[in-house]
Design a protein around this motif. Structure first.
Motif, PDB file in Angstrom:
ATOM      1  N   MET A   7      -4.687   0.762   7.008  1.00  0.00           N
ATOM      2  CA  MET A   7      -3.620   2.048   6.905  1.00  0.00           C
ATOM      3  C   MET A   7      -4.403   3.011   5.910  1.00  0.00           C
ATOM      4  O   MET A   7      -4.055   4.093   5.881  1.00  0.00           O
ATOM      5  CB  MET A   7      -2.435   1.569   6.116  1.00  0.00           C
ATOM      6  N   GLU A   8      -5.008   2.557   4.856  1.00  0.00           N
ATOM      7  CA  GLU A   8      -5.619   3.462   3.866  1.00  0.00           C
ATOM      8  C   GLU A   8      -6.868   3.973   4.185  1.00  0.00           C
ATOM      9  O   GLU A   8      -7.381   4.823   3.438  1.00  0.00           O
ATOM     10  CB  GLU A   8      -5.665   2.622   2.533  1.00  0.00           C
ATOM     11  N   ALA A   9      -7.457   3.508   5.128  1.00  0.00           N
ATOM     12  CA  ALA A   9      -8.787   3.823   5.511  1.00  0.00           C
ATOM     13  C   ALA A   9      -9.269   5.336   5.668  1.00  0.00           C
ATOM     14  O   ALA A   9     -10.280   5.786   5.285  1.00  0.00           O
ATOM     15  CB  ALA A   9      -9.236   3.093   6.677  1.00  0.00           C
ATOM     16  N   PRO A  10      -8.115   6.010   6.460  1.00  0.00           N
ATOM     17  CA  PRO A  10      -8.456   7.444   6.633  1.00  0.00           C
ATOM     18  C   PRO A  10      -8.938   8.288   5.125  1.00  0.00           C
ATOM     19  O   PRO A  10      -9.492   9.194   5.075  1.00  0.00           O
ATOM     20  CB  PRO A  10      -7.196   7.937   6.745  1.00  0.00           C
ATOM     21  N   GLN A  24       0.015  -8.288  -8.314  1.00  0.00           N
ATOM     22  CA  GLN A  24      -0.534  -7.756  -9.311  1.00  0.00           C
ATOM     23  C   GLN A  24      -0.745  -6.186  -9.198  1.00  0.00           C
ATOM     24  O   GLN A  24      -0.732  -5.254 -10.019  1.00  0.00           O
ATOM     25  CB  GLN A  24      -1.968  -8.398  -9.535  1.00  0.00           C
ATOM     26  N   THR A  25      -1.208  -5.942  -7.898  1.00  0.00           N
ATOM     27  CA  THR A  25      -1.351  -4.381  -7.587  1.00  0.00           C
ATOM     28  C   THR A  25      -0.047  -3.497  -7.787  1.00  0.00           C
ATOM     29  O   THR A  25      -0.082  -2.526  -8.480  1.00  0.00           O
ATOM     30  CB  THR A  25      -1.460  -4.242  -6.078  1.00  0.00           C
ATOM     31  N   PRO A  35      -0.812   7.086  -1.946  1.00  0.00           N
ATOM     32  CA  PRO A  35      -1.043   6.477  -3.233  1.00  0.00           C
ATOM     33  C   PRO A  35      -2.027   5.335  -2.927  1.00  0.00           C
ATOM     34  O   PRO A  35      -2.311   4.728  -1.952  1.00  0.00           O
ATOM     35  CB  PRO A  35       0.299   5.784  -3.211  1.00  0.00           C
ATOM     36  N   VAL A  36      -2.879   5.303  -4.120  1.00  0.00           N
ATOM     37  CA  VAL A  36      -4.108   4.559  -4.095  1.00  0.00           C
ATOM     38  C   VAL A  36      -3.177   3.202  -4.991  1.00  0.00           C
ATOM     39  O   VAL A  36      -3.152   3.400  -6.198  1.00  0.00           O
ATOM     40  CB  VAL A  36      -5.271   4.746  -4.819  1.00  0.00           C
ATOM     41  N   ARG A  75       0.942  -1.305   0.021  1.00  0.00           N
ATOM     42  CA  ARG A  75       0.078   0.044  -0.150  1.00  0.00           C
ATOM     43  C   ARG A  75       0.821   1.147   0.072  1.00  0.00           C
ATOM     44  O   ARG A  75       0.539   2.312  -0.529  1.00  0.00           O
ATOM     45  CB  ARG A  75      -0.829   0.056   1.198  1.00  0.00           C
ATOM     46  N   THR A  76       1.966   1.235   0.664  1.00  0.00           N
ATOM     47  CA  THR A  76       2.739   2.395   0.954  1.00  0.00           C
ATOM     48  C   THR A  76       4.359   2.296   0.455  1.00  0.00           C
ATOM     49  O   THR A  76       4.780   3.289  -0.159  1.00  0.00           O
ATOM     50  CB  THR A  76       2.752   2.821   2.557  1.00  0.00           C
TER      51      THR A  76
END
Length: 746
Positions: free
Chosen positions: A579-582, A409-410, A635-636, A356-357
């Protein structure tokens, strides 16, 4: 540089939290699990003082998976200095710490005892300390090497002992026993050896500049008089006896002795070549190697500049960037499993922690190293049959498969969308597609649902990411096939609650996983009943209006942990799943809420000192979160999108490949844990109004000037539906939604 590698090495010691941050519950160990050892940026080798503590081999703590870690040593101590440490991870059952080097004034029988550490110091690329015996110890590393320098007091028989038998930790089931080993002396001052560790061959070439000292092999703490070679086959824990090589002789006060080690996964000859390539031919190369490693870190850390009046906040930021660039270990031309040269990587522990980061940060700051890693992962897939969720210096890419699915894949989709050179996308597509049908992917294909149900989200997104690559190479038939499965994420949700189905989860629960940034967030929000309902769920998750909570203590009991999990609360950067929820608020037109949550996290979950991290740094995943959040970007992953929010610095510059992105502010007030958040009032990109709350990845990589006007109250910026981040319904092409990356209207 103001890097402090000691941040995160001890139990969390941050000021008491206030506001919504006081409502967040931390289930995982309250410790960063970092180490202060010498590291090279994305290099193969690290080196650090070794106590046998969990999980890096450095420190004072026993095995800990929940609550406050329990110390088993009163003081920092070491039995020597080992190589190949994890960085910030937890219970991965792979702890490396090979080839312990110990400077001693005692007989060989004392090997294994610990000496208290005094005057510890560390910086990016080096570590030093003084043992209570009086020996001063300095270590630096290169990409594939380590150099030790020891300064001895006057002594009639000092020694440097290298133990090739040691590996892992001094906790139950933490040791790594070599399966086979071969060790020989080459000439005075030189030795070499090869170990097979968990299926991977690790070779070392050692040089010591104390040529007048005696050089001896030893076994079971007994010298092998006249022996020049040791061979061990079929070693088991019950048959293992320590073995290694030793140099011994008299020293005068302040006499220095250097030991150089070159490493390879392809034999001792390549290990020697690596040593010479890193350190030159001279056996005294500590100063040169440290200077070159410092320059390498200066280059990497200089890729982001921030303007900050607070030196403590500068230290936290630079240390976070440092931690973010330690892993994965890139080891070009070192694959022990492929006959040809080319990219290789290990210590990807794990994709679940970093996709994610950290991987988006690597892609932004060092795109060609990201391509190198991606190529290495595809090589792994060729050899072992699946794209790894985690990968180590060992056989077996699928050992972390319970954590998640389809995360490579992400990473690959982001690289493809950016059009970075160096990838054969037809070749990559074959492996991305095949990998989706393995493990949990079979259940998803047959039933449209995989448990743990978070894997359903992973796989649906993996299909969408793979669809992007199929479109890129022009395979319309495959893209249409993949699109059918990209919408299967809906099967994971309970339409009556708007949350994920009841299931087993790898850490956390359904609330933690329910706010993933999916590729069709508009449909996700509609599923729960629209913007207001979605924002209300997020508010509940982040603890708006809730009472402060009590964090778990040492050795928390089952009931204590169950009560905490029942809160269904944001875990405050102590754990990865949320982590990405905010940033999910952005998709409902509430970037002001993102600003509030991120402000609380940045200023209350990170700090200076050894206790400055709220939880496991996890190979830089947590530190990368801080870097992005404090820059006002996020970043998404997989969608090549960057969400914009209020930065924590007055100004910053990201030095991209061939361009700079300058982030500037007006109305900025120096923030801190006791200050209110600031909100974006307006934004401008290269002088044009930026009304939307996001940037396309390709546009960001072109650089420019992002000006953000801040204020003390929320504004209407980003509220309108047309200004929110894009969604990609099943069957749509990314370009149809976003438009050509270089010419997207702002």
């Amino acid at each position: 540089m103001s890097v402090d590698p000691f941040i995160g090495t001890e139990a969390t010691a941050l000021p008491g939290r206030t506001g919504i941050a006081a409502t967040w519950w931390w289930p995982k160990p309250q410790v960063g699990n970092t180490h202060p050892g010498a590291c090279y940026p994305l290099g193969m080798v690290s080196a650090c003082a070794y106590s046998g503590a969990y999980p890096t081999g450095y420190g004072r703590y026993d095995l800990s998976t929940e609550g406050v870690p329990v110390a088993f040593l009163d003081d920092q101590a070491a039995s020597g200095f080992t190589h190949f440490q994890q960085s910030g991870t937890g219970a991965i059952r792979k702890y490396y710490n090979y080839l312990r080097v110990t400077p001693m004034l005692e007989p060989l029988d004392a090997l294994g005892r610990t000496w208290t550490l005094h005057d510890e110091r560390a910086g990016a690329g080096w570590y030093e300390t003084t043992l209570e015996s009086g020996v001063r110890c300095e270590i630096t590393v290169g990409p594939k090497s380590a150099v030790h320098r020891y300064t001895f007091p006057a002594h009639h028989d000092a020694r440097i002992v290298i133990d090739l038998s040691l590996g892992g930790l001094s906790i139950p089931y933490g040791a790594t026993v070599p399966l086979r080993a071969h060790l020989e002396t080459v000439e005075p001052g030189e030795a070499r050896g090869e170990l097979v560790v968990e299926g991977a061959p690790l070779a070392v070439h050692v040089e010591c500049d104390a040529q007048r000292w005696r050089q001896m092999l030893w076994y079971d703490r007994r010298l092998m008089a006249g022996g020049s070679r040791l061979d061990f086959d079929d070693i088991r824990a019950t048959t293992l006896r320590p073995f290694g090589v030793m140099w011994a002789g008299p020293t005068t006060a302040e006499q220095t002795v250097e030991v150089r080690l070159g490493f390879s996964l392809r034999g001792s000859e390549q290990a020697q070549a690596n040593l010479v390539a890193d350190c030159g031919p001279s056996r005294t190369s500590y100063t040169r190697r440290r200077e070159e490693t410092t320059r390498a870190w200066d280059d990497h850390l200089g890729r982001i500049d921030v303007t900050c009046a607070d030196p403590d906040r500068t230290t936290v930021f630079e240390t976070a960037l440092y931690h973010a660039l330690i892993k994965p270990c890139l080891a070009p031309d070192e694959s022990p499993f492929r006959p040809s040269d080319g990219p290789f990587a290990f210590d990807v522990c794990t994709m679940w922690d970093i996709y994610r980061t950290q991987l988006p940060l690597l892609t932004t700051l060092a795109p060609q190293r990201a391509v190198e890693l991606a190529t290495a992962l595809i090589h792994v897939c060729e050899e072992e049959g699946n794209l790894p969720i985690g990968y180590r210096m060992a056989r077996g890419a699928d050992v972390f498969s319970r954590q998640a699915s389809a995360l490579a894949q992400t990473f690959l989709a982001d690289l493809c969308t950016l059009g970075l050179p160096g990838m054969d996308w037809d070749w990559a597509l074959v492996h991305m597609h095949n990998d989706l049908r393995r493990a949990y992917g079979e259940d998803y294909l047959l039933r449209g649902l995989a448990h743990p149900v978070s894997h359903t989200l992973d796989l649906a997104f993996g299909y969408w990411c793979t669809q992007l690559v199929a479109e890129h190479v022009g395979d319309k038939t495959l893209a249409a096939e993949l699109a059918q499965y990209a919408g299967g994420w809906t099967n994971a949700f309970d339409p009556t609650t708007g949350l994920l189905l009841d299931s087993t989860y790898y850490e956390g629960g359904k609330w933690n996983y329910s706010f993933r940034l999916l590729h069709d967030m508009a449909a996700r929000i509609a599923l729960v009943g629209g913007d207001d309902a979605f924002v209300a769920m997020l508010d509940r998750f982040f603890g708006y209006g809730a009472a402060p909570v009590v964090q778990p203590g040492p050795r928390p009991g089952v009931e204590e942990m169950a009560a905490g999990y029942a809160l269904a609360r944001f875990e405050g950067l102590n754990n990865e799943p949320d982590m990405e929820a905010p940033w999910a608020y952005h998709y409902a037109g509430r970037p002001d809420r993102t600003a509030e949550v991120v402000h609380a996290a940045v200023h209350q979950c990170f700090g200076t000192g050894a206790g400055g991290l709220a939880g496991n740094d996890d190979s830089g995943g947590l530190s990368s979160w801080y870097v992005w959040a404090s820059l006002g970007l996020f970043p998404v992953a997989g969608q090549s999108l960057f969400l914009v929010s209020a930065p924590a610095f007055e100004a910053a510059t990201i030095h991209l490949a061939g361009a700079d992105l300058e982030i500037e502010t007006t109305g900025f007030a120096e923030p801190g844990p006791d200050t209110p958040p600031q909100y974006v009032q307006e934004a401008y990109l290269d002088g044009r109004p930026l009304e939307r709350t996001w940037l396309d990845g390709a546009r960001l990589h072109r650089g420019g000037r992002l000006l953000i006007e801040l204020g003390p109250e929320p504004s209407r910026w980003g509220q309108a539906p047309e200004h929110r981040p894009p969604s990609f319904p099943a069957g749509t092409r990314r370009e149809d939604v976003v438009g050509p990356s270089a010419d997207v209207p702002l």
